[in-house]
Design a protein around this motif. Structure first.
Motif, PDB file in Angstrom:
ATOM      1  N   GLN A 259      -9.463   6.532   3.058  1.00 19.48           N
ATOM      2  CA  GLN A 259      -8.089   7.071   3.536  1.00 19.48           C
ATOM      3  C   GLN A 259      -7.106   6.551   2.206  1.00 19.48           C
ATOM      4  O   GLN A 259      -7.167   5.613   1.420  1.00 19.48           O
ATOM      5  N   ILE A 260      -6.232   7.492   2.061  1.00 23.22           N
ATOM      6  CA  ILE A 260      -5.279   7.489   1.097  1.00 23.22           C
ATOM      7  C   ILE A 260      -3.931   6.869   1.675  1.00 23.22           C
ATOM      8  O   ILE A 260      -3.165   7.621   2.163  1.00 23.22           O
ATOM      9  N   ASP A 261      -4.020   5.598   1.851  1.00 22.91           N
ATOM     10  CA  ASP A 261      -2.828   5.048   2.407  1.00 22.91           C
ATOM     11  C   ASP A 261      -2.438   3.577   1.680  1.00 22.91           C
ATOM     12  O   ASP A 261      -3.092   3.574   0.475  1.00 22.91           O
ATOM     13  N   SER A 262      -1.595   2.964   2.359  1.00 25.51           N
ATOM     14  CA  SER A 262      -1.118   1.691   1.481  1.00 25.51           C
ATOM     15  C   SER A 262      -2.134   0.710   1.031  1.00 25.51           C
ATOM     16  O   SER A 262      -2.100   0.295  -0.001  1.00 25.51           O
ATOM     17  N   ALA A 263      -3.202   0.490   1.609  1.00 24.83           N
ATOM     18  CA  ALA A 263      -4.194  -0.188   1.302  1.00 24.83           C
ATOM     19  C   ALA A 263      -5.007   0.508   0.098  1.00 24.83           C
ATOM     20  O   ALA A 263      -5.497  -0.198  -0.809  1.00 24.83           O
ATOM     21  N   PHE A 264      -5.040   1.740   0.185  1.00 21.56           N
ATOM     22  CA  PHE A 264      -5.722   2.471  -1.283  1.00 21.56           C
ATOM     23  C   PHE A 264      -4.960   2.148  -2.269  1.00 21.56           C
ATOM     24  O   PHE A 264      -5.576   1.493  -3.209  1.00 21.56           O
ATOM     25  N   PHE A 265      -3.504   2.071  -2.246  1.00 20.85           N
ATOM     26  CA  PHE A 265      -2.792   1.791  -3.616  1.00 20.85           C
ATOM     27  C   PHE A 265      -2.995   0.432  -3.879  1.00 20.85           C
ATOM     28  O   PHE A 265      -2.986   0.234  -5.035  1.00 20.85           O
ATOM     29  N   GLU A 266      -2.828  -0.478  -2.853  1.00 26.27           N
ATOM     30  CA  GLU A 266      -3.055  -2.013  -3.172  1.00 26.27           C
ATOM     31  C   GLU A 266      -4.317  -1.933  -3.987  1.00 26.27           C
ATOM     32  O   GLU A 266      -4.281  -2.899  -4.885  1.00 26.27           O
ATOM     33  N   ARG A 267      -5.397  -1.343  -3.396  1.00 31.23           N
ATOM     34  CA  ARG A 267      -6.797  -1.809  -4.040  1.00 31.23           C
ATOM     35  C   ARG A 267      -6.660  -1.341  -5.607  1.00 31.23           C
ATOM     36  O   ARG A 267      -7.227  -1.799  -6.148  1.00 31.23           O
ATOM     37  N   LYS A 268      -6.005  -0.129  -5.639  1.00 33.70           N
ATOM     38  CA  LYS A 268      -6.228   0.566  -7.164  1.00 33.70           C
ATOM     39  C   LYS A 268      -5.419  -0.422  -8.016  1.00 33.70           C
ATOM     40  O   LYS A 268      -6.023  -0.754  -9.207  1.00 33.70           O
ATOM     41  N   LEU A 269      -4.028  -0.821  -7.481  1.00 34.40           N
ATOM     42  CA  LEU A 269      -3.397  -1.560  -8.402  1.00 34.40           C
ATOM     43  C   LEU A 269      -4.097  -3.006  -8.830  1.00 34.40           C
ATOM     44  O   LEU A 269      -4.022  -3.434  -9.893  1.00 34.40           O
ATOM     45  N   LYS A 270      -4.882  -3.371  -7.485  1.00 35.70           N
ATOM     46  CA  LYS A 270      -5.225  -5.000  -7.906  1.00 35.70           C
ATOM     47  C   LYS A 270      -6.404  -4.742  -8.773  1.00 35.70           C
ATOM     48  O   LYS A 270      -6.318  -5.628  -9.613  1.00 35.70           O
ATOM     49  N   GLN A 271      -7.144  -3.575  -8.923  1.00 38.79           N
ATOM     50  CA  GLN A 271      -8.259  -3.537  -9.600  1.00 38.79           C
ATOM     51  C   GLN A 271      -7.570  -3.542 -11.221  1.00 38.79           C
ATOM     52  O   GLN A 271      -8.074  -4.089 -12.148  1.00 38.79           O
ATOM     53  N   ALA A 272      -6.535  -2.804 -11.382  1.00 40.04           N
ATOM     54  CA  ALA A 272      -5.972  -2.566 -12.717  1.00 40.04           C
ATOM     55  C   ALA A 272      -5.413  -3.919 -13.273  1.00 40.04           C
ATOM     56  O   ALA A 272      -5.432  -4.234 -14.540  1.00 40.04           O
ATOM     57  N   LEU A 273      -4.665  -4.339 -12.332  1.00 42.68           N
ATOM     58  CA  LEU A 273      -4.095  -5.930 -12.646  1.00 42.68           C
ATOM     59  C   LEU A 273      -5.197  -6.975 -13.265  1.00 42.68           C
ATOM     60  O   LEU A 273      -5.019  -7.600 -14.296  1.00 42.68           O
ATOM     61  N   ASN A 274      -6.292  -6.886 -12.374  1.00 39.63           N
ATOM     62  CA  ASN A 274      -7.391  -7.755 -12.680  1.00 39.63           C
ATOM     63  C   ASN A 274      -7.968  -7.706 -14.128  1.00 39.63           C
ATOM     64  O   ASN A 274      -8.517  -8.346 -14.764  1.00 39.63           O
ATOM     65  N   LYS A 275      -8.089  -6.352 -14.371  1.00 40.27           N
ATOM     66  CA  LYS A 275      -8.809  -5.732 -15.690  1.00 40.27           C
ATOM     67  C   LYS A 275      -7.744  -6.363 -16.872  1.00 40.27           C
ATOM     68  O   LYS A 275      -7.991  -6.202 -18.079  1.00 40.27           O
ATOM     69  N   ARG A 276      -6.564  -6.657 -16.596  1.00 40.28           N
ATOM     70  CA  ARG A 276      -5.503  -6.911 -17.534  1.00 40.28           C
ATOM     71  C   ARG A 276      -5.063  -8.322 -17.421  1.00 40.28           C
ATOM     72  O   ARG A 276      -4.101  -8.607 -18.177  1.00 40.28           O
ATOM     73  N   LYS A 277      -5.832  -9.253 -16.817  1.00 38.75           N
ATOM     74  CA  LYS A 277      -5.334 -10.429 -16.688  1.00 38.75           C
ATOM     75  C   LYS A 277      -4.986 -11.095 -18.042  1.00 38.75           C
ATOM     76  O   LYS A 277      -4.322 -12.045 -18.063  1.00 38.75           O
TER      77      LYS A 277
ATOM     78  N   LEU B  23       2.834  -3.102  -5.134  1.00 37.27           N
ATOM     79  CA  LEU B  23       3.070  -4.054  -6.374  1.00 37.27           C
ATOM     80  C   LEU B  23       3.416  -5.256  -6.037  1.00 37.27           C
ATOM     81  O   LEU B  23       3.204  -6.272  -6.590  1.00 37.27           O
ATOM     82  N   GLY B  24       4.717  -5.295  -5.024  1.00 39.01           N
ATOM     83  CA  GLY B  24       5.284  -6.292  -4.396  1.00 39.01           C
ATOM     84  C   GLY B  24       4.319  -7.560  -3.975  1.00 39.01           C
ATOM     85  O   GLY B  24       4.524  -8.808  -3.839  1.00 39.01           O
ATOM     86  N   LYS B  25       2.953  -7.043  -3.500  1.00 40.02           N
ATOM     87  CA  LYS B  25       2.188  -8.093  -2.950  1.00 40.02           C
ATOM     88  C   LYS B  25       1.222  -8.549  -3.787  1.00 40.02           C
ATOM     89  O   LYS B  25       0.611  -9.650  -3.886  1.00 40.02           O
ATOM     90  N   LEU B  26       1.374  -8.135  -5.215  1.00 41.43           N
ATOM     91  CA  LEU B  26       0.296  -8.524  -5.980  1.00 41.43           C
ATOM     92  C   LEU B  26       0.840  -9.244  -7.197  1.00 41.43           C
ATOM     93  O   LEU B  26       0.077 -10.088  -7.903  1.00 41.43           O
TER      94      LEU B  26
END
Length: 401
Positions: free
Chosen positions: A74-92, A145-148
């Motif tokens: 599903q392309i929903d809020s959870a989808f965007f949170e997963r994608k942002l979390k993955q990106a942020l983790n790669k740039r820790k 973004l605000g959750k992460l």
């Protein structure tokens, strides 16, 4: 969310199956099925076999981006949170840097969502929206973004044109408004950034490694010409690297004060350097007339620019720009040739170099080359995402016969 089904033409299936993420207008049989930008579209072949799903949003030659190849995702809020979390983790590790406090945290299709980028500036986040389609998900992206992360503030740039112009709104979104310019660091160099003053912010983060290389390996004791200089950041790095003198040239009037600002915050003597507001091609003519030559010439033009007297297109005019640079570069000097045009491959760029030097009857060799830094993640199978090409070219004293 309701998904609109659109069929893909047979000849476009191989590229889509290889992971090409941009949905081209020519690839779609029934675009009229989709009415509003931001609608979720379900891509199928002419036999209704599922291919992928994404969103409808006009951007350059595309009408949207593929977001998932999973039929049930599903392309929903959870989808965007997963994608942002993955990106942020790669740039820790970037967040742990004390000497670099500005970098990209989300890079469009390279991180799984075409049309969206997010940059970090010392606690401030800047979101770039490249179509009305992705902007339709503004709340979902900002909430995710605000959750992460915690932020000082969030700003945004709407980079989808209205009547050919940038949408120059108040760019503040959330948090506490910044007092600009804010000062960030890049490899210990201070940079002034304004997130709420039109389309640009004062520095292009994708050139970080190039600037570092100029400062550490090419600037000491040299005379430097920085063309299309914008806010003069290349000049600042060169000066801090021990350049004898820098000359910054840009047509925009505001470049003068913005460049002086960048020099001052690094405690450099502005008066020891030249900052000129004029057309770059006119400056080349002036330099030849005055017999001015430089040890290091930096070419970082926009892909496309228009002035009252001329139009510059990197695809059409880069070779001539190189010839101008060659004419004012000292023998054994270096030209830093850069383009951010996705229409110019590295091979084509090297072809421009070869032809320009041949026409100028001058020998050369390429010392080193650069592309995007690691925070600007790219999409495998989508060459356009790796848009930056930079060559360090040494002009030799020997001439071609």
């Amino acid at each position: 969310m309701t998904e609109k089904v659109v069929k893909v033409r047979k000849k476009h299936l191989p590229s889509l199956e290889r992971g090409f993420p941009l949905i081209l207008k020519d690839a779609i049989i029934d675009e009229n099925n989709v009415k509003e930008e931001g609608e979720i579209i379900r891509l199928v072949d002419e036999q209704n076999k599922f291919l992928g799903k994404g969103y409808y949003g006009k951007q350059n030659k595309g009408i949207g981006w593929v977001l998932s190849y999973e039929q049930n995702e599903q392309i929903d809020s959870a989808f965007f949170e997963r994608k942002l979390k993955q990106a942020l983790n790669k740039r820790k590790h970037f967040f742990d840097h004390t000497e670099t406090t500005a970098f990209r945290v989300f890079n469009g299709e390279g991180d799984g969502i075409g049309g969206l980028t997010i940059d970090y500036f010392a606690g401030y986040y800047l979101i770039n929206w490249y179509s009305k389609g992705i902007y339709a998900f503004q709340k979902a992206v900002i909430d995710a973004l605000g959750k992460l992360v915690s932020w000082k503030a969030v700003y945004q740039k709407k980079r989808f044109a209205t009547k050919g112009t940038y949408i120059d709104d108040d760019d503040f979104v959330a948090g506490e408004r910044g007092i600009f310019p804010i000062i960030v660091k890049e490899n210990s160099v201070h940079l002034a950034v304004d997130l709420n003053d039109g389309a640009m912010v004062g520095v292009f983060l994708d050139q970080r490694e190039v600037r570092k290389t100029i400062k550490e390996a090419y600037a000491k004791g040299k005379t430097v010409l920085n063309t299309f200089s914008y806010t003069g950041v290349f000049s600042v790095f060169a000066a801090l690297g021990g350049a004898k003198k820098t000359t910054s040239v840009d047509l925009a009037k505001r470049s003068l004060e913005r460049t002086k600002e960048q020099f001052r915050i690094n405690q450099l003597n502005v008066e020891a350097h030249d900052i000129l507001v004029m057309d770059v091609f006119q400056y080349f003519k002036y330099a030849r007339k005055k017999n001015l030559t430089f040890d290091l010439v930096i070419l970082d033009p926009p892909s496309f620019a228009r002035s009252k007297k001329m139009t510059f297109s990197a695809v059409q005019d880069y070779q001539n720009l190189l010839k101008e640079a060659i004419s004012v570069t000292e023998n054994e000097g270096v030209i830093v040739a850069s383009t951010n045009s996705s229409a110019i491959s590295m091979n084509k760029m090297k072809g421009f170099v070869e032809k320009a030097f041949k026409e100028m009857k001058t020998s050369y060799y390429i010392v080193e080359e650069f592309s995007l830094p690691e925070d600007f993640r790219t999409k495998k199978g989508f060459e356009e995402s790796n848009y930056l090409k930079v060559l360090f070219i040494k002009k030799l004293a020997s001439f071609l016969k």
